[in-house]
Write a protein that holds these residues in place. Structure first.
Motif, PDB file in Angstrom:
ATOM      1  N   SER A 138       0.886  -1.069   0.159  1.00  0.00           N
ATOM      2  CA  SER A 138       0.463  -0.219  -0.002  1.00  0.00           C
ATOM      3  C   SER A 138       0.953   1.236   0.004  1.00  0.00           C
ATOM      4  CB  SER A 138      -0.950  -0.229   1.328  1.00  0.00           C
ATOM      5  OG  SER A 138      -1.512  -1.475   1.790  1.00  0.00           O
ATOM      6  N   GLN A 139       0.655   2.064  -0.597  1.00  0.00           N
ATOM      7  CA  GLN A 139       1.173   3.478  -0.983  1.00  0.00           C
ATOM      8  C   GLN A 139       0.151   4.486  -0.479  1.00  0.00           C
ATOM      9  OE1 GLN A 139       2.681   3.853  -4.851  1.00  0.00           O
ATOM     10  NE2 GLN A 139       3.101   1.471  -5.179  1.00  0.00           N
ATOM     11  N   SER A 140      -0.716   4.767  -0.797  1.00  0.00           N
ATOM     12  CA  SER A 140      -1.490   6.353  -0.285  1.00  0.00           C
ATOM     13  C   SER A 140      -2.048   5.662   0.935  1.00  0.00           C
ATOM     14  CB  SER A 140      -2.036   6.595  -1.548  1.00  0.00           C
ATOM     15  OG  SER A 140      -1.263   7.024  -2.649  1.00  0.00           O
ATOM     16  N   PHE A 141      -2.403   7.030   1.271  1.00  0.00           N
ATOM     17  CA  PHE A 141      -3.591   6.754   2.900  1.00  0.00           C
ATOM     18  C   PHE A 141      -4.327   7.958   2.635  1.00  0.00           C
ATOM     19  CE2 PHE A 141      -1.522   2.400   3.705  1.00  0.00           C
ATOM     20  CZ  PHE A 141      -0.228   3.246   3.258  1.00  0.00           C
ATOM     21  N   PHE A 142      -6.028   7.760   3.297  1.00  0.00           N
ATOM     22  CA  PHE A 142      -7.027   9.022   3.419  1.00  0.00           C
ATOM     23  C   PHE A 142      -7.971   8.579   4.555  1.00  0.00           C
ATOM     24  CE2 PHE A 142      -5.734  10.274  -1.200  1.00  0.00           C
ATOM     25  CZ  PHE A 142      -4.992   8.877  -1.625  1.00  0.00           C
ATOM     26  N   TRP A 143      -7.770   9.839   5.027  1.00  0.00           N
ATOM     27  CA  TRP A 143      -9.169   9.714   6.426  1.00  0.00           C
ATOM     28  C   TRP A 143      -9.741  10.725   5.109  1.00  0.00           C
ATOM     29  CZ3 TRP A 143      -9.144   7.263  10.373  1.00  0.00           C
ATOM     30  CH2 TRP A 143      -8.510   6.398  10.994  1.00  0.00           C
ATOM     31  N   TYR A 144     -10.953  10.240   5.525  1.00  0.00           N
ATOM     32  CA  TYR A 144     -12.456  11.092   5.041  1.00  0.00           C
ATOM     33  C   TYR A 144     -13.711  10.566   5.977  1.00  0.00           C
ATOM     34  CZ  TYR A 144     -10.924  10.238   0.256  1.00  0.00           C
ATOM     35  OH  TYR A 144     -10.434  10.387  -1.427  1.00  0.00           O
ATOM     36  N   ILE A 187      -1.948  11.398   3.277  1.00  0.00           N
ATOM     37  CA  ILE A 187      -1.015  10.821   3.528  1.00  0.00           C
ATOM     38  C   ILE A 187       0.019   9.757   3.112  1.00  0.00           C
ATOM     39  CG2 ILE A 187      -1.190   9.203   5.822  1.00  0.00           C
ATOM     40  CD1 ILE A 187       1.093  11.174   7.275  1.00  0.00           C
ATOM     41  N   TYR A 188       0.905  10.039   2.711  1.00  0.00           N
ATOM     42  CA  TYR A 188       2.556   8.663   1.974  1.00  0.00           C
ATOM     43  C   TYR A 188       3.819   8.334   1.733  1.00  0.00           C
ATOM     44  CZ  TYR A 188      -1.010  11.849  -1.550  1.00  0.00           C
ATOM     45  OH  TYR A 188      -2.381  12.499  -2.011  1.00  0.00           O
ATOM     46  N   SER A 189       3.939   9.708   3.378  1.00  0.00           N
ATOM     47  CA  SER A 189       5.339   9.073   3.197  1.00  0.00           C
ATOM     48  C   SER A 189       4.783   8.542   5.343  1.00  0.00           C
ATOM     49  CB  SER A 189       6.435   9.909   3.463  1.00  0.00           C
ATOM     50  OG  SER A 189       6.723  10.177   2.482  1.00  0.00           O
ATOM     51  N   ASN A 190       5.977   7.731   5.813  1.00  0.00           N
ATOM     52  CA  ASN A 190       5.907   7.988   7.386  1.00  0.00           C
ATOM     53  C   ASN A 190       6.588   9.447   7.654  1.00  0.00           C
ATOM     54  OD1 ASN A 190       5.551   4.941   7.647  1.00  0.00           O
ATOM     55  ND2 ASN A 190       7.742   4.829   6.821  1.00  0.00           N
ATOM     56  N   GLY A 191       5.874   9.092   8.900  1.00  0.00           N
ATOM     57  CA  GLY A 191       5.967   9.905  10.308  1.00  0.00           C
ATOM     58  C   GLY A 191       4.525  10.635   9.929  1.00  0.00           C
ATOM     59  N   ASP A 192       4.629  12.505  10.236  1.00  0.00           N
ATOM     60  CA  ASP A 192       3.561  13.029  11.091  1.00  0.00           C
ATOM     61  C   ASP A 192       2.760  13.608   9.894  1.00  0.00           C
ATOM     62  OD1 ASP A 192       3.617  13.408  14.535  1.00  0.00           O
ATOM     63  OD2 ASP A 192       3.300  11.832  12.898  1.00  0.00           O
ATOM     64  N   LYS A 193       1.944  14.856   9.513  1.00  0.00           N
ATOM     65  CA  LYS A 193       1.514  15.480   8.417  1.00  0.00           C
ATOM     66  C   LYS A 193       0.235  16.422   8.702  1.00  0.00           C
ATOM     67  CE  LYS A 193      -0.539  16.314   3.697  1.00  0.00           C
ATOM     68  NZ  LYS A 193      -1.229  15.883   2.638  1.00  0.00           N
ATOM     69  N   GLU A 194       0.417  17.184   9.388  1.00  0.00           N
ATOM     70  CA  GLU A 194      -0.567  18.518  10.157  1.00  0.00           C
ATOM     71  C   GLU A 194      -1.323  19.237   9.057  1.00  0.00           C
ATOM     72  OE1 GLU A 194       0.948  20.302  13.776  1.00  0.00           O
ATOM     73  OE2 GLU A 194       0.280  22.045  14.009  1.00  0.00           O
ATOM     74  N   ARG A 209      -6.558  21.325  12.850  1.00  0.00           N
ATOM     75  CA  ARG A 209      -6.694  21.248  14.142  1.00  0.00           C
ATOM     76  C   ARG A 209      -5.995  19.192  13.773  1.00  0.00           C
ATOM     77  NH1 ARG A 209     -11.609  20.322  16.004  1.00  0.00           N
ATOM     78  NH2 ARG A 209     -12.244  21.000  13.538  1.00  0.00           N
ATOM     79  N   PHE A 210      -5.715  18.669  12.875  1.00  0.00           N
ATOM     80  CA  PHE A 210      -5.959  17.713  11.723  1.00  0.00           C
ATOM     81  C   PHE A 210      -4.470  17.169  11.809  1.00  0.00           C
ATOM     82  CE2 PHE A 210      -9.779  16.666  11.437  1.00  0.00           C
ATOM     83  CZ  PHE A 210     -10.696  17.437  11.424  1.00  0.00           C
ATOM     84  N   THR A 211      -4.174  15.638  12.427  1.00  0.00           N
ATOM     85  CA  THR A 211      -2.722  15.412  12.258  1.00  0.00           C
ATOM     86  C   THR A 211      -3.356  13.509  12.053  1.00  0.00           C
ATOM     87  OG1 THR A 211      -1.841  16.936  13.616  1.00  0.00           O
ATOM     88  CG2 THR A 211      -0.533  14.652  13.016  1.00  0.00           C
ATOM     89  N   ALA A 212      -2.553  13.189  10.789  1.00  0.00           N
ATOM     90  CA  ALA A 212      -2.812  11.573   9.966  1.00  0.00           C
ATOM     91  C   ALA A 212      -0.603  11.733  10.465  1.00  0.00           C
ATOM     92  CB  ALA A 212      -2.666  11.680   8.711  1.00  0.00           C
ATOM     93  N   GLN A 213      -0.845  10.117  11.150  1.00  0.00           N
ATOM     94  CA  GLN A 213       0.219  10.083  11.299  1.00  0.00           C
ATOM     95  C   GLN A 213       0.100   8.341  10.359  1.00  0.00           C
ATOM     96  OE1 GLN A 213      -0.050   9.410  15.314  1.00  0.00           O
ATOM     97  NE2 GLN A 213       1.441  11.070  16.140  1.00  0.00           N
ATOM     98  N   LEU A 214       1.527   8.060   9.884  1.00  0.00           N
ATOM     99  CA  LEU A 214       1.900   6.873   9.510  1.00  0.00           C
ATOM    100  C   LEU A 214       2.820   6.413   9.589  1.00  0.00           C
ATOM    101  CD1 LEU A 214       0.978   4.660   6.495  1.00  0.00           C
ATOM    102  CD2 LEU A 214       2.190   6.661   5.262  1.00  0.00           C
ATOM    103  N   ASN A 215       3.207   4.904   9.817  1.00  0.00           N
ATOM    104  CA  ASN A 215       3.973   4.360   9.872  1.00  0.00           C
ATOM    105  C   ASN A 215       3.914   2.954   9.494  1.00  0.00           C
ATOM    106  OD1 ASN A 215       5.499   1.730  11.073  1.00  0.00           O
ATOM    107  ND2 ASN A 215       4.930   2.707  13.379  1.00  0.00           N
ATOM    108  N   LYS A 216       4.502   2.578   8.275  1.00  0.00           N
ATOM    109  CA  LYS A 216       4.834   1.447   6.899  1.00  0.00           C
ATOM    110  C   LYS A 216       5.226   0.281   7.565  1.00  0.00           C
ATOM    111  CE  LYS A 216       3.785   4.391   2.862  1.00  0.00           C
ATOM    112  NZ  LYS A 216       5.022   4.557   1.303  1.00  0.00           N
ATOM    113  N   ALA A 217       6.048   0.157   8.894  1.00  0.00           N
ATOM    114  CA  ALA A 217       7.171  -1.014   9.462  1.00  0.00           C
ATOM    115  C   ALA A 217       5.103  -1.459   9.859  1.00  0.00           C
ATOM    116  CB  ALA A 217       8.340  -0.312   9.659  1.00  0.00           C
ATOM    117  N   SER A 218       4.967  -0.863  10.761  1.00  0.00           N
ATOM    118  CA  SER A 218       3.735  -1.406  11.454  1.00  0.00           C
ATOM    119  C   SER A 218       2.492  -1.584  10.917  1.00  0.00           C
ATOM    120  CB  SER A 218       3.519  -0.718  13.099  1.00  0.00           C
ATOM    121  OG  SER A 218       4.866  -0.403  13.241  1.00  0.00           O
ATOM    122  N   GLN A 219       2.339  -1.320   9.953  1.00  0.00           N
ATOM    123  CA  GLN A 219       1.245  -1.313   8.858  1.00  0.00           C
ATOM    124  C   GLN A 219       0.320  -0.830   9.641  1.00  0.00           C
ATOM    125  OE1 GLN A 219       2.587  -5.584   7.448  1.00  0.00           O
ATOM    126  NE2 GLN A 219       0.871  -4.818   6.649  1.00  0.00           N
TER     127      GLN A 219
END
Lengths: 116, 111
Positions: B30-36, B50-57, B60-70
């Motif tokens: 999986s490469q791309s991740f979305f919150w709706y 969000i597409y890369s590991n880490g945080d995206k702000e 008031r919203f922050t998305a966090q991605l950890n590809k190792a932990s899926q």
């Protein structure tokens, strides 16, 4: 931003009749559109992928002869529910991609279909 | 195992608190991740991608991605009653252009 227009927003039809739902990309060209179905309190389930100028790709378990998809232009895809039955009552939503696969999944406003 | 899993909730938080929504996915490709966000009777609206590991702000919203932990999460700070909705996690595998959705988490923000 990208806008996808979906009509009608709701429709009530009798069992055995057919219903057509339209999905239009208003300000961009959509080579690919997706059709989803959502039952109450459930998530979106992909029904089919619609590609301009070619046959749609249906997900397993979706009857292609019952759910007819036509993507005749880069801005219009239609879903026709043929010989509708009460179990087809659901919320149908289209989605279109602007640009690459990682960019711009835009949803239409949805169509609430009730078959009586 | 479902391809995309979310806790169905309901999740209730008081107004002004942080709401934390979680999502796991099974396909390592999986490469791309979305919150709706989806209000009752309405179609989903995109909150974050969000597409890369880490945080995206974003506000008031922050998305966090950890590809190792899926694992992908969404934090909503200073939650408002208007944030009450169902939040859908969606994943794109790259090779397939369609999104796969989780079952959604129902969030209620209490005034």
């Amino acid at each position: 931003g990208a806008v996808v227009s979906q009509h009608p927003s709701w429709v009530i039809c009798k069992s055995g009749t057919s219903v057509k739902i339209e999905c239009r990309s208003l300000d961009f060209q959509a080579t690919t559109m997706f059709w989803y179905r959502q039952f109450p309190k459930q998530s979106l389930m992909l029904m089919a992928t619609s590609n301009e100028g070619s046959k749609a790709t249906y997900e397993q378990g979706v009857e292609k002869d019952k759910f007819l998809i036509n993507h005749a232009s880069l801005t219009l895809s239609t879903l026709t529910v043929t010989s509708a039955h009460p179990e087809d009552s659901s919320f149908y939503i289209c989605s279109a991609i602007e640009g690459g696969a990682n960019y711009g999944y835009t949803f239409g406003s949805g169509t609430r279909l009730t078959v009586v | 195992q479902k391809e995309v899993e979310q806790n169905s909730g309901p999740l209730s938080v008081p107004e002004g608190a942080i709401a934390s929504l979680n999502c796991t996915y099974s396909d390592r490709g999986s490469q791309s991740f979305f919150w709706y966000r989806q209000y009752s009777g309405k179609s989903p609206e995109l909150i974050m991608s969000i597409y890369s590991n880490g945080d995206k702000e974003d506000g008031r919203f922050t998305a966090q991605l950890n590809k190792a932990s899926q694992y992908v999460s969404l934090l909503i700070r200073d939650s408002q009653p208007s944030d009450s909705a169902t939040y859908l996690c969606a994943v794109n595998k790259g090779s397939a252009r369609q999104l796969t959705f989780g079952s959604g988490t129902q969030l209620t923000v209490l005034p």
